[in-house]
Scaffold this motif. Structure first.
Motif, PDB file in Angstrom:
ATOM      1  N   LYS A 360     -51.963 -13.132 -37.479  1.00 51.29           N
ATOM      2  CA  LYS A 360     -51.973 -11.781 -36.911  1.00 51.29           C
ATOM      3  C   LYS A 360     -53.301 -11.557 -36.201  1.00 51.29           C
ATOM      4  O   LYS A 360     -54.350 -11.986 -36.690  1.00 51.29           O
ATOM      5  CB  LYS A 360     -51.774 -10.790 -38.057  1.00 51.29           C
ATOM      6  N   ASP A 361     -53.267 -10.898 -35.052  1.00 51.74           N
ATOM      7  CA  ASP A 361     -54.491 -10.722 -34.264  1.00 51.74           C
ATOM      8  C   ASP A 361     -55.333  -9.538 -34.713  1.00 51.74           C
ATOM      9  O   ASP A 361     -56.565  -9.591 -34.663  1.00 51.74           O
ATOM     10  CB  ASP A 361     -54.145 -10.548 -32.779  1.00 51.74           C
ATOM     11  N   HIS A 362     -54.699  -8.457 -35.139  1.00 54.07           N
ATOM     12  CA  HIS A 362     -55.430  -7.222 -35.433  1.00 54.07           C
ATOM     13  C   HIS A 362     -55.160  -6.768 -36.867  1.00 54.07           C
ATOM     14  O   HIS A 362     -54.132  -7.072 -37.454  1.00 54.07           O
ATOM     15  CB  HIS A 362     -55.035  -6.121 -34.451  1.00 54.07           C
ATOM     16  N   GLY A 363     -56.118  -6.000 -37.392  1.00 50.31           N
ATOM     17  CA  GLY A 363     -56.004  -5.507 -38.756  1.00 50.31           C
ATOM     18  C   GLY A 363     -56.936  -6.256 -39.677  1.00 50.31           C
ATOM     19  O   GLY A 363     -57.212  -7.443 -39.477  1.00 50.31           O
ATOM     20  N   SER A 364     -57.443  -5.565 -40.675  1.00 52.60           N
ATOM     21  CA  SER A 364     -58.431  -6.172 -41.546  1.00 52.60           C
ATOM     22  C   SER A 364     -57.884  -6.370 -42.955  1.00 52.60           C
ATOM     23  O   SER A 364     -56.719  -6.694 -43.129  1.00 52.60           O
ATOM     24  CB  SER A 364     -59.700  -5.314 -41.563  1.00 52.60           C
ATOM     25  N   HIS A 365     -58.712  -6.118 -43.957  1.00 56.61           N
ATOM     26  CA  HIS A 365     -58.411  -6.462 -45.347  1.00 56.61           C
ATOM     27  C   HIS A 365     -57.946  -5.211 -46.085  1.00 56.61           C
ATOM     28  O   HIS A 365     -58.687  -4.618 -46.868  1.00 56.61           O
ATOM     29  CB  HIS A 365     -59.693  -7.020 -45.982  1.00 56.61           C
TER      30      HIS A 365
END
Length: 392
Positions: A360-365
């Motif tokens: 996935k390219d975007h989004g964090s933890h």
């Protein structure tokens, strides 16, 4: 400016210091009627408090890597990503994996063990009570390890479980692991894992699993990364022996490895991947979301060799599980929590026949990202675990 990194940190520190200093310097210089002066001073105090809270939020976000961008903070994490199988983007449904049931397996402690059909273990049935609208909960202490706690095992039974047409069907199981520190309740709260699976089952996009969320940190304040610690808590045994045997006694579930899988996020993701490659005689598939490939902290105290034996990457590289297993490593490029995307890709590099990567390219933890992966994760598990069919 990104919500993470030093520029944002420095800005938050400056604002948190400047706000109370400005309040002090301007306190007696405010002019106007008394109500105006009071309102202005209260506003200045409020701004100082907001700046202090902002600084705390930035520190926490930097430490845990919760939000990588402003879109991420606002809940826009982009597309769920694509599953990469042997360097090829999987089109349509997940790639089907093999389900082998014979041969020998490399156990969690390194010994070769025969893979034989498991009999349902003898012993008492565990008492579960209603939890929320659709789940069951119990307080369980493992007879072998002595580990456990209050309301630390939560189960969800698919609608087919009580359907007369499936009265003689043994259902597959997916164990769900939270992060650290975390609780199994998150899987049935913020993650809403059971609701997502229920919807997919209705749409015929996933097989009916029994979902069981498990506490991976039964010793408060001790993060073992689901490891049997020498002379300490035996958390791997708690999950793979105590918990599994209890579930096999209590519910109408399969005892074969081809019907047992795991899924976890963050620290729970590490646990899912690690236990899969250590215990292939018990589990055949797992999904690790934003998980590391090597334990740290507590486990590393016992030396690099011990950490290696509990490293998903090291085991895949040096002791390929036999019978083979299937692992889906999900990671976001914006998640800098231990460089999880690079870690996921390293798993696929050493075992391309066993590891798929959900990139996935975007989004964090954070839970917004992990929830977004659930449809693909359940669909992938449905292709790699036993299918449920009426047996009445």
């Amino acid at each position: 400016m990104s919500p993470t990194g030093w520029p944002m940190m420095v800005t938050a520190i400056v604002l948190a210091v400047a706000a109370p200093i400005g309040t002090y310097l301007l306190w007696n210089r405010i002019r106007g009627p008394r109500p105006v002066r009071a309102a202005t001073r209260l506003s200045m105090i409020g701004v100082s408090q907001v700046m202090a809270i902002l600084l705390c939020g930035v520190i926490v976000n930097n430490y845990y890597g919760l939000y990588a961008s402003w879109d991420d903070l606002l809940g826009d994490t982009g597309s769920p990503g694509v599953i990469i199988h042997e360097n090829t983007v999987a089109a349509g449904g997940p790639i089907t994996g093999s389900n082998l049931t014979d041969g020998t397996a490399q156990g969690g402690r390194g010994q070769a063990v025969p893979v034989v059909p498991r009999s349902r273990p003898p012993g008492p049935v565990q008492d579960f009570k209603k939890y929320g609208d659709d789940a069951l909960v119990t307080s369980f202490t493992g007879p072998k390890t002595g580990l456990g706690g209050s309301n630390d095992v939560i189960a969800w039974l698919p609608p087919q479980y009580n359907d007369p047409a499936y009265a003689n069907t043994a259902f597959p199981v997916v164990l769900l692991f939270p992060g650290y520190p975390g609780t199994p309740q998150t899987w049935f709260g913020n993650m809403a894992g059971q609701k997502e699976l229920g919807t997919l089952i209705q749409q015929h996009s996933a097989t009916p699993f029994v979902l069981v969320a498990v506490n991976i940190s039964p010793i408060k304040g001790v993060n073992t990364d689901c490891t049997d610690i020498p002379g300490g808590p035996q958390v791997a045994t708690f999950i793979t022996d105590d918990i599994r045997n209890m579930l096999e006694r209590t519910f109408r579930v399969t005892t074969d490895r081809t019907g047992w899988g795991m899924m976890g996020y963050s620290e729970g993701g590490l646990c899912a991947g690690k236990l899969l490659v250590q215990y292939p005689q018990l589990f055949s598939a797992a999904v690790q979301m934003s998980g590391d490939v090597r334990p740290g902290g507590y486990v590393s105290k016992y030396g690099s060799a011990f950490a290696d034996q509990n490293s998903t990457l090291w085991v895949l590289q040096n002791h390929k599980p036999n019978p083979p297993v299937s692992l889906l490593a999900a990671a976001s490029a914006e998640d800098d929590h231990g460089s999880v995307l690079a870690a996921a890709e390293s798993l696929q590099q050493v075992a391309p026949d066993m590891v798929d990567v959900l990139k996935k390219d975007h989004g964090s933890h954070n839970t917004a990202v992990w929830k977004q992966w659930l449809p693909q994760a359940y669909g992938w598990l449905s292709q790699h675990l036993e299918q449920v069919r009426p047996q009445s």
